[in-house]
Motif scaffolding. Structure first.
Motif, mmCIF file in Angstrom:
data_model
loop_
_atom_site.group_PDB
_atom_site.id
_atom_site.type_symbol
_atom_site.label_atom_id
_atom_site.label_comp_id
_atom_site.label_asym_id
_atom_site.label_seq_id
_atom_site.Cartn_x
_atom_site.Cartn_y
_atom_site.Cartn_z
ATOM 1 N N VAL A 76 0.864 -1.180 0.000
ATOM 2 C CA VAL A 76 0.000 0.000 0.000
ATOM 3 C C VAL A 76 0.898 1.226 0.000
ATOM 4 N N ARG A 77 0.838 1.998 -1.096
ATOM 5 C CA ARG A 77 1.647 3.211 -1.207
ATOM 6 C C ARG A 77 0.794 4.429 -0.887
ATOM 7 N N ALA A 78 1.483 5.545 -0.675
ATOM 8 C CA ALA A 78 0.781 6.786 -0.350
ATOM 9 C C ALA A 78 1.414 7.944 -1.087
ATOM 10 N N SER A 79 0.571 8.905 -1.430
ATOM 11 C CA SER A 79 1.055 10.165 -2.001
ATOM 12 C C SER A 79 1.174 11.167 -0.870
ATOM 13 N N LEU A 80 2.269 11.906 -0.823
ATOM 14 C CA LEU A 80 2.561 12.810 0.292
ATOM 15 C C LEU A 80 2.663 14.246 -0.205
ATOM 16 N N GLY A 81 2.187 15.156 0.621
ATOM 17 C CA GLY A 81 2.325 16.584 0.331
ATOM 18 C C GLY A 81 2.831 17.302 1.564
ATOM 19 N N LEU A 82 3.801 18.212 1.384
ATOM 20 C CA LEU A 82 4.432 18.905 2.497
ATOM 21 C C LEU A 82 4.138 20.394 2.437
ATOM 22 N N ALA A 83 3.781 20.948 3.588
ATOM 23 C CA ALA A 83 3.676 22.409 3.749
ATOM 24 C C ALA A 83 4.488 22.773 4.980
ATOM 25 N N TYR A 84 5.333 23.797 4.855
ATOM 26 C CA TYR A 84 6.216 24.162 5.958
ATOM 27 C C TYR A 84 5.897 25.573 6.432
ATOM 28 N N GLU A 85 5.873 25.743 7.732
ATOM 29 C CA GLU A 85 5.610 27.053 8.344
ATOM 30 C C GLU A 85 6.804 27.437 9.203
ATOM 31 N N PRO A 86 7.607 28.422 8.777
ATOM 32 C CA PRO A 86 8.729 28.851 9.629
ATOM 33 C C PRO A 86 8.226 29.693 10.802
ATOM 34 N N ALA A 87 9.110 29.926 11.752
ATOM 35 C CA ALA A 87 8.750 30.807 12.869
ATOM 36 C C ALA A 87 8.602 32.222 12.351
ATOM 37 N N ARG A 88 7.519 32.874 12.743
ATOM 38 C CA ARG A 88 7.236 34.238 12.265
ATOM 39 C C ARG A 88 7.057 35.161 13.458
ATOM 40 N N GLN A 89 7.652 36.319 13.391
ATOM 41 C CA GLN A 89 7.416 37.317 14.421
ATOM 42 C C GLN A 89 6.023 37.923 14.301
ATOM 43 N N GLN A 90 5.573 38.064 13.076
ATOM 44 C CA GLN A 90 4.245 38.601 12.837
ATOM 45 C C GLN A 90 3.596 37.805 11.713
ATOM 46 N N ASN A 91 2.303 37.693 11.767
ATOM 47 C CA ASN A 91 1.572 36.953 10.737
ATOM 48 C C ASN A 91 0.260 37.686 10.486
ATOM 49 N N VAL A 92 0.002 37.940 9.236
ATOM 50 C CA VAL A 92 -1.218 38.684 8.904
ATOM 51 C C VAL A 92 -2.457 37.826 9.088
ATOM 52 N N PHE A 93 -2.267 36.497 9.121
ATOM 53 C CA PHE A 93 -3.396 35.600 9.275
ATOM 54 C C PHE A 93 -3.546 35.184 10.743
ATOM 55 N N ALA A 94 -4.783 35.026 11.133
ATOM 56 C CA ALA A 94 -5.038 34.456 12.453
ATOM 57 C C ALA A 94 -4.616 32.990 12.440
ATOM 58 N N PRO A 95 -4.275 32.412 13.615
ATOM 59 C CA PRO A 95 -3.839 31.006 13.652
ATOM 60 C C PRO A 95 -4.847 30.057 13.005
ATOM 61 N N GLU A 96 -6.158 30.314 13.189
ATOM 62 C CA GLU A 96 -7.172 29.436 12.603
ATOM 63 C C GLU A 96 -7.118 29.487 11.077
ATOM 64 N N GLU A 97 -6.962 30.694 10.539
ATOM 65 C CA GLU A 97 -6.894 30.844 9.083
ATOM 66 C C GLU A 97 -5.616 30.228 8.532
ATOM 67 N N ARG A 98 -4.493 30.433 9.260
ATOM 68 C CA ARG A 98 -3.223 29.893 8.791
ATOM 69 C C ARG A 98 -3.237 28.362 8.846
ATOM 70 N N ALA A 99 -3.916 27.792 9.833
ATOM 71 C CA ALA A 99 -4.001 26.336 9.930
ATOM 72 C C ALA A 99 -4.716 25.767 8.707
ATOM 73 N N GLN A 100 -5.829 26.382 8.330
ATOM 74 C CA GLN A 100 -6.553 25.916 7.147
ATOM 75 C C GLN A 100 -5.720 26.084 5.889
ATOM 76 N N GLU A 101 -4.960 27.179 5.836
ATOM 77 C CA GLU A 101 -4.116 27.433 4.661
ATOM 78 C C GLU A 101 -3.017 26.364 4.555
ATOM 79 N N LEU A 102 -2.384 26.021 5.665
ATOM 80 C CA LEU A 102 -1.333 25.009 5.644
ATOM 81 C C LEU A 102 -1.882 23.642 5.236
ATOM 82 N N LEU A 103 -3.031 23.277 5.816
ATOM 83 C CA LEU A 103 -3.633 21.988 5.469
ATOM 84 C C LEU A 103 -3.994 21.952 3.986
ATOM 85 N N GLY A 104 -4.543 23.070 3.493
ATOM 86 C CA GLY A 104 -4.892 23.134 2.081
ATOM 87 C C GLY A 104 -3.669 23.059 1.182
ATOM 88 N N SER A 105 -2.595 23.730 1.599
ATOM 89 C CA SER A 105 -1.365 23.719 0.806
ATOM 90 C C SER A 105 -0.772 22.317 0.741
#
Length: 417
Positions: free
Chosen positions: A357-386
């Motif tokens: 059984v093989r799997a296809s993998l997708g990676l999204a990386y989030e570096p440490a940010r001093q400031q982020n224009v997105f709220a954590p909830e929005e950024r979480a959805q963005e990372l999962l989508g990416s």
């Protein structure tokens, strides 16, 4: 003579070390020290049983009497012999036996008053004992010609009462060490000791009642603690069920979202790896859902084994999984993807068969940010989508490569002539 059972054999006399130098109405100074020690021993005892035995031993220590039975008024009103001092035959005959309270009170009424409290009984025959009472008669020579000799039918009773005069116990003493009726000051000592013994019994009873209440309270507290702990266990179980996948035990989308949002809120660098099993529908269609469920549980175990203990592994769909690894750099994120990919490179042993059984993998990386224009909830959805989009891009690339390979092989195949 003591309330109890049948006649016992002659026993060794212990002797009385208080020098009789008193006169009627006066306790000799030599008797006060043994009395003080005896009362201290009684007051120092803990519990009813220990107090009763200390009373019996105390009478031996501060009076010439060598046979003592301590009787305690039970809840039903009768008296139970709960402590004795004397020969072994006395213990076997009396200890644990009961006497009718009415018979004891009748004896106290007819006995010769040695004080307001003590009663001297001159006629207690073992041949015809009073109703509801048994006797232990020591082997004492009867000397009726000697008016001062202690006779086998004699007994001295010392009631123990509470502050209101209610009977709470009875001391029955017998067999003075010199074989003679003791002087009246001995009765005064016994009377004083019986009064203090009554107070000690009340204190011991209060102590045991308080100890029983404390034990009940502690049991109630323990039951309450167990109830609270069980409630917490149930709540934790429900919380776990609400946040974990029932089939694999992995985190579910609710738990994944909460953990991912918390990590992003703390501005911790992290990697999100989206995993989708390739051609899993064929497993369910060809081998059945039971095998399919087993494959999913085995895949979950392989994912757990590929990551650190603190990393999040979640099942977010039928054959879709997500891994979140916090506190890692870009190179470590790529190494994580390689480890997960390797986890799918070996076949699974399922019901006697080996399935790759093989799997296809997708990676999204989030570096440490001093400031982020997105709220954590929005950024979480963005990372999962990416990560999801990259996974599907790789799946399409793999499918395209597979089709191209198949065409190339088809062109190379020999033509039948």
């Amino acid at each position: 003579m003591a309330p109890g059972s049948s006649t016992g054999p002659e026993h060794e006399r212990s002797g009385f070390d208080v020098v009789d130098k008193g006169t009627d109405g006066h306790i000799p100074l030599s008797a006060l020290r043994p009395v003080h020690r005896a009362i201290s021993g009684v007051n120092g005892a803990v519990g009813i049983d220990a107090t009763m035995q200390a009373i019996a031993d105390g009478v031996v220590a501060c009076t010439p009497f060598q046979i003592i039975a301590v009787n305690y008024v039970q809840d039903d009103g009768d008296l139970r012999c709960c402590a004795v001092a004397g020969p072994d035959e006395l213990r076997a005959a009396l200890l644990g036996g009961t006497c009718a309270r009415k018979t004891i009170e009748d004896l106290l009424k007819v006995g010769e008053a040695w004080s307001d409290n003590l009663r001297f009984i001159r006629e207690l025959s073992s041949d015809e004992p009073p109703e509801g009472i048994h006797l232990f008669v020591p082997d004492i020579d009867a000397r009726p010609e000697d008016a001062d000799a202690w006779q086998p039918d004699y007994a001295l009773l010392a009631p123990m009462r509470d502050n209101g005069g209610e009977l709470i116990g009875l001391l029955s003493v017998d067999d003075p060490s010199d074989g003679r009726i003791p002087p009246r000051w001995v009765g005064d000592v016994l009377d004083m000791f019986a009064e203090q013994a009554g107070f000690a019994i009340l204190n011991a009873r209060r102590h045991e009642e308080a100890a029983a209440r404390m034990a009940r309270l502690e049991r109630e507290r323990e039951l309450l603690r167990e109830d609270i702990a069980e409630r917490h266990r149930r709540e934790e179980h429900l919380r776990h069920q609400a946040r974990h996948d029932a089939l694999t035990g992995l985190a579910n989308p609710v738990e994944l979202s909460e953990r991912l949002v918390a990590l992003l809120a703390d501005q911790i660098p992290l990697a999100v790896v989206f995993c989708d099993l390739d051609r899993f529908k064929e497993v369910n269609d060809n081998r059945g859902h039971v095998v399919g469920d087993l494959v999913l549980r085995m895949v979950a175990e392989r994912l757990r084994a590929s990551v650190r203990g603190e990393d999040v592994v979640a099942r977010v769909g039928g054959d879709e999984f997500v891994v979140v690894a916090a506190g890692i750099g870009p190179d470590e994120a790529l190494a994580l993807v390689d480890r997960i990919d390797q986890a799918f490179s070996h076949p699974l042993a399922v019901t006697g068969a080996r399935l790759l059984v093989r799997a296809s993998l997708g990676l999204a990386y989030e570096p440490a940010r001093q400031q982020n224009v997105f709220a954590p909830e929005e950024r979480a959805q963005e990372l999962l989508g990416s990560a999801d989009r990259e996974m599907y891009a790789r799946k399409r690339s793999r499918a395209m490569l597979t089709r191209l390979t198949a065409r190339a092989l088809a062109r190379r195949a020999p033509v039948a002539g």
